[in-house]
Design a protein around this motif. Structure first.
Motif, PDB file in Angstrom:
ATOM      1  N   MET A  99       9.172  25.118   1.090  1.00  0.00           N
ATOM      2  CA  MET A  99       8.250  25.328   1.889  1.00  0.00           C
ATOM      3  C   MET A  99       7.645  23.939   2.607  1.00  0.00           C
ATOM      4  SD  MET A  99       6.834  28.584   2.040  1.00  0.00           S
ATOM      5  CE  MET A  99       5.030  28.116   2.474  1.00  0.00           C
ATOM      6  N   LEU A 100       7.681  22.948   1.614  1.00  0.00           N
ATOM      7  CA  LEU A 100       7.207  21.661   2.399  1.00  0.00           C
ATOM      8  C   LEU A 100       8.139  21.064   3.173  1.00  0.00           C
ATOM      9  CD1 LEU A 100       5.178  20.006  -0.624  1.00  0.00           C
ATOM     10  CD2 LEU A 100       4.217  21.205   1.488  1.00  0.00           C
ATOM     11  N   PHE A 101       9.566  21.314   3.140  1.00  0.00           N
ATOM     12  CA  PHE A 101      10.405  20.867   3.844  1.00  0.00           C
ATOM     13  C   PHE A 101      10.294  21.512   5.292  1.00  0.00           C
ATOM     14  CE2 PHE A 101      14.661  20.512   5.852  1.00  0.00           C
ATOM     15  CZ  PHE A 101      15.099  19.315   5.384  1.00  0.00           C
ATOM     16  N   VAL A 102       9.968  22.904   5.316  1.00  0.00           N
ATOM     17  CA  VAL A 102       9.714  23.529   6.611  1.00  0.00           C
ATOM     18  C   VAL A 102       8.381  23.161   7.122  1.00  0.00           C
ATOM     19  CG1 VAL A 102       9.235  25.623   7.523  1.00  0.00           C
ATOM     20  CG2 VAL A 102      11.210  25.423   5.960  1.00  0.00           C
ATOM     21  N   LEU A 103       7.239  22.799   6.536  1.00  0.00           N
ATOM     22  CA  LEU A 103       6.258  22.533   7.065  1.00  0.00           C
ATOM     23  C   LEU A 103       6.417  21.183   7.523  1.00  0.00           C
ATOM     24  CD1 LEU A 103       3.737  24.179   4.346  1.00  0.00           C
ATOM     25  CD2 LEU A 103       4.044  24.841   6.571  1.00  0.00           C
ATOM     26  N   GLY A 104       6.995  19.989   6.623  1.00  0.00           N
ATOM     27  CA  GLY A 104       6.931  18.732   7.124  1.00  0.00           C
ATOM     28  C   GLY A 104       7.831  18.584   8.468  1.00  0.00           C
ATOM     29  N   THR A 105       8.667  19.776   8.782  1.00  0.00           N
ATOM     30  CA  THR A 105       9.507  19.552   9.927  1.00  0.00           C
ATOM     31  C   THR A 105       8.664  20.100  11.106  1.00  0.00           C
ATOM     32  OG1 THR A 105      11.653  19.999   8.815  1.00  0.00           O
ATOM     33  CG2 THR A 105      11.761  20.480  11.200  1.00  0.00           C
ATOM     34  N   LEU A 106       7.960  21.141  10.860  1.00  0.00           N
ATOM     35  CA  LEU A 106       7.205  21.793  11.924  1.00  0.00           C
ATOM     36  C   LEU A 106       5.854  21.001  12.227  1.00  0.00           C
ATOM     37  CD1 LEU A 106       7.383  25.491  10.856  1.00  0.00           C
ATOM     38  CD2 LEU A 106       8.741  24.336  12.691  1.00  0.00           C
ATOM     39  N   PHE A 107       5.228  20.401  11.327  1.00  0.00           N
ATOM     40  CA  PHE A 107       3.864  19.926  11.654  1.00  0.00           C
ATOM     41  C   PHE A 107       3.697  18.379  11.390  1.00  0.00           C
ATOM     42  CE2 PHE A 107       3.105  24.377   9.936  1.00  0.00           C
ATOM     43  CZ  PHE A 107       2.641  24.829  11.097  1.00  0.00           C
ATOM     44  N   PHE A 108       4.747  17.843  10.569  1.00  0.00           N
ATOM     45  CA  PHE A 108       4.784  16.244  10.411  1.00  0.00           C
ATOM     46  C   PHE A 108       5.761  15.732  11.275  1.00  0.00           C
ATOM     47  CE2 PHE A 108       2.757  18.269   6.714  1.00  0.00           C
ATOM     48  CZ  PHE A 108       1.316  17.577   6.593  1.00  0.00           C
ATOM     49  N   GLY A 109       6.697  16.563  12.063  1.00  0.00           N
ATOM     50  CA  GLY A 109       7.499  15.836  12.869  1.00  0.00           C
ATOM     51  C   GLY A 109       8.570  14.968  12.001  1.00  0.00           C
ATOM     52  N   GLU A 110       8.908  15.340  11.020  1.00  0.00           N
ATOM     53  CA  GLU A 110      10.047  14.914  10.072  1.00  0.00           C
ATOM     54  C   GLU A 110      11.395  15.560  10.534  1.00  0.00           C
ATOM     55  OE1 GLU A 110       9.199  15.522   6.061  1.00  0.00           O
ATOM     56  OE2 GLU A 110       7.247  14.136   5.968  1.00  0.00           O
ATOM     57  N   SER A 111      12.493  14.990  10.440  1.00  0.00           N
ATOM     58  CA  SER A 111      13.747  15.176  10.724  1.00  0.00           C
ATOM     59  C   SER A 111      14.401  16.026   9.605  1.00  0.00           C
ATOM     60  CB  SER A 111      14.808  14.164  11.613  1.00  0.00           C
ATOM     61  OG  SER A 111      14.772  13.118  10.327  1.00  0.00           O
ATOM     62  N   ALA A 112      15.389  16.981   9.925  1.00  0.00           N
ATOM     63  CA  ALA A 112      15.962  17.604   9.107  1.00  0.00           C
ATOM     64  C   ALA A 112      17.408  17.226   8.817  1.00  0.00           C
ATOM     65  CB  ALA A 112      15.959  19.191   9.048  1.00  0.00           C
ATOM     66  N   THR A 113      17.781  16.157   8.199  1.00  0.00           N
ATOM     67  CA  THR A 113      19.293  15.642   8.284  1.00  0.00           C
ATOM     68  C   THR A 113      19.920  16.461   7.134  1.00  0.00           C
ATOM     69  OG1 THR A 113      18.623  14.022   6.557  1.00  0.00           O
ATOM     70  CG2 THR A 113      18.282  13.377   8.739  1.00  0.00           C
ATOM     71  N   THR A 114      21.157  16.290   7.305  1.00  0.00           N
ATOM     72  CA  THR A 114      22.126  17.046   6.115  1.00  0.00           C
ATOM     73  C   THR A 114      21.946  16.666   4.876  1.00  0.00           C
ATOM     74  OG1 THR A 114      23.847  17.147   7.675  1.00  0.00           O
ATOM     75  CG2 THR A 114      24.465  17.273   5.828  1.00  0.00           C
ATOM     76  N   LEU A 115      21.595  15.273   4.661  1.00  0.00           N
ATOM     77  CA  LEU A 115      21.371  15.028   3.348  1.00  0.00           C
ATOM     78  C   LEU A 115      20.208  15.435   2.592  1.00  0.00           C
ATOM     79  CD1 LEU A 115      22.755  11.095   2.757  1.00  0.00           C
ATOM     80  CD2 LEU A 115      23.604  13.329   1.383  1.00  0.00           C
ATOM     81  N   ARG A 116      18.972  15.444   3.464  1.00  0.00           N
ATOM     82  CA  ARG A 116      17.778  15.942   3.024  1.00  0.00           C
ATOM     83  C   ARG A 116      17.828  17.405   2.636  1.00  0.00           C
ATOM     84  NH1 ARG A 116      12.999  13.684   7.052  1.00  0.00           N
ATOM     85  NH2 ARG A 116      13.390  11.366   6.599  1.00  0.00           N
ATOM     86  N   LEU A 117      18.621  18.237   3.383  1.00  0.00           N
ATOM     87  CA  LEU A 117      18.886  19.546   3.186  1.00  0.00           C
ATOM     88  C   LEU A 117      19.510  19.749   1.820  1.00  0.00           C
ATOM     89  CD1 LEU A 117      19.642  20.881   6.862  1.00  0.00           C
ATOM     90  CD2 LEU A 117      17.712  21.617   5.345  1.00  0.00           C
ATOM     91  N   LEU A 118      20.696  18.962   1.691  1.00  0.00           N
ATOM     92  CA  LEU A 118      21.423  18.968   0.492  1.00  0.00           C
ATOM     93  C   LEU A 118      20.620  18.692  -0.774  1.00  0.00           C
ATOM     94  CD1 LEU A 118      24.337  19.424  -0.752  1.00  0.00           C
ATOM     95  CD2 LEU A 118      24.845  17.123  -0.407  1.00  0.00           C
ATOM     96  N   GLY A 119      19.952  17.564  -0.825  1.00  0.00           N
ATOM     97  CA  GLY A 119      19.218  17.307  -1.858  1.00  0.00           C
ATOM     98  C   GLY A 119      18.144  18.316  -2.294  1.00  0.00           C
ATOM     99  N   MET A 120      17.414  18.919  -1.289  1.00  0.00           N
ATOM    100  CA  MET A 120      16.469  19.725  -1.323  1.00  0.00           C
ATOM    101  C   MET A 120      16.928  21.115  -1.900  1.00  0.00           C
ATOM    102  SD  MET A 120      15.227  22.836   0.183  1.00  0.00           S
ATOM    103  CE  MET A 120      15.821  22.745   1.829  1.00  0.00           C
ATOM    104  N   ALA A 121      18.102  21.566  -1.250  1.00  0.00           N
ATOM    105  CA  ALA A 121      18.716  22.769  -1.781  1.00  0.00           C
ATOM    106  C   ALA A 121      19.346  22.597  -3.157  1.00  0.00           C
ATOM    107  CB  ALA A 121      20.021  22.883  -0.959  1.00  0.00           C
ATOM    108  N   LEU A 122      19.714  21.482  -3.913  1.00  0.00           N
ATOM    109  CA  LEU A 122      20.314  21.488  -5.119  1.00  0.00           C
ATOM    110  C   LEU A 122      18.979  21.695  -6.072  1.00  0.00           C
ATOM    111  CD1 LEU A 122      23.016  18.559  -4.797  1.00  0.00           C
ATOM    112  CD2 LEU A 122      23.286  20.947  -5.425  1.00  0.00           C
ATOM    113  N   VAL A 123      17.934  20.858  -5.742  1.00  0.00           N
ATOM    114  CA  VAL A 123      16.538  21.208  -6.548  1.00  0.00           C
ATOM    115  C   VAL A 123      16.311  22.400  -6.639  1.00  0.00           C
ATOM    116  CG1 VAL A 123      14.368  20.168  -6.778  1.00  0.00           C
ATOM    117  CG2 VAL A 123      16.139  18.764  -6.202  1.00  0.00           C
ATOM    118  N   VAL A 124      16.262  23.057  -5.547  1.00  0.00           N
ATOM    119  CA  VAL A 124      15.720  24.548  -5.412  1.00  0.00           C
ATOM    120  C   VAL A 124      16.364  25.487  -6.202  1.00  0.00           C
ATOM    121  CG1 VAL A 124      15.320  26.527  -3.747  1.00  0.00           C
ATOM    122  CG2 VAL A 124      14.500  24.180  -3.198  1.00  0.00           C
TER     123      VAL A 124
END
Length: 283
Positions: A99-124
């Motif tokens: 949820m915060l990953f999506v909100l960070g991308t939409l409202f805080f202008g953060e980029s969605a890199t492959t490593l970020r997605l991988l790390g977040m996905a493993l934690v989830v």
């Protein structure tokens, strides 16, 4: 992400798990949650004349976060009364990173890199794996599972509002303390109103649980301020997975303190959480 931000998020995770385990081990966990929040708000009520209030620009975000926090706290209280900590806690935390990953991308202008997605996905994945109810769960456990999911969704929005509010307030240490104090007072006032409507007796609850509630309040305040500081210093989408590795601490504390059994798949989940956090740190 700097080591300071990474460690602040990790310590916040441990403290957050600590106060939740403390609440869960009480005879009526929902009362312990309410009592902990009341003690926290009482401390801030005394402190506000000395530390002051946050900037006016932060108040709309404070109000939005307070509404979400009341709904979150009530859902969490109900979930803790119905299902084991290892299930409810991990479900709540599993929803927050994406949820915060999506909100960070939409409202805080953060980029969605492959490593970020991988790390977040493993934690989830680790959190879902850890908390997924096994066979033969009672109807009460399943309702607790659903309530925990609702709590996770609502608190994710509350976090996003808090992050925005703290940044708007200035983002420095005093601004974070001022924001945290005001947020606690507003949220607890709303929760107190709901509890009185439900004919709970806050004073009696505090009298029965004053010792664990006092300790829990100290853990809660430290966890909240560390998390807010980390979120104002680092990318939301990276801080969230690290902070939600509190499953490591919540699961182990549930095993040691509450004597809840940890299944083999849950040990695998803990390993995945560690790996995900390390990937996020490398990123």
């Amino acid at each position: 992400m700097s080591w300071a931000v990474f460690l602040a998020a990790l310590v916040s995770a441990a403290l957050n798990a600590g106060w939740n385990v403390l609440a869960k081990r009480q005879q009526v966990p929902s009362e312990a949650v309410l009592g902990t929040l009341l003690v926290t708000a009482s401390v801030f009520l005394v402190a506000v004349p000395f530390i002051g209030l946050p900037a006016s620009a932060a108040w709309p975000w404070l109000a939005a976060a307070a509404v979400c926090n009341v709904a979150y706290s009530r859902a969490l209280m109900a979930a803790y009364d119905r299902a084991p900590l290892s299930m409810t806690y991990s479900v709540v935390r599993a929803i927050i990173p994406p949820m915060l990953f999506v909100l960070g991308t939409l409202f805080f202008g953060e980029s969605a890199t492959t490593l970020r997605l991988l790390g977040m996905a493993l934690v989830v994945i680790s959190l879902v794996l850890f908390g997924w109810p096994g066979r033969g769960q009672s109807a009460g456990h399943m309702s607790g599972f659903m309530l925990a999911g609702l709590a996770g969704l609502v608190v994710s929005v509350a976090y996003a509002c808090d992050i925005k509010g703290a940044r708007v307030a200035g983002g420095h240490v005093l601004a974070i303390v001022q924001y945290g104090a005001a947020s606690s007072l507003l949220s607890t006032a709303g929760l107190l109103a709901v509890s009185l409507f439900e004919k709970r007796a806050p004073v009696a609850i505090l009298r029965r649980n004053w010792r664990p509630c006092t300790i829990g309040a100290a853990l809660l305040m430290a966890s909240y301020f560390l998390a807010l500081w980390a979120y104002t210093r680092g990318p939301v989408g990276l801080v969230a997975p690290v902070r939600e590795t509190s499953i490591l601490f919540g699961g182990l504390l549930a095993f040691v303190v509450l004597r809840e059994r940890i299944r083999p798949r849950q040990w695998v989940a803990i390993g995945l959480a560690v790996l995900g956090a390390m990937i996020v740190k490398i990123q």
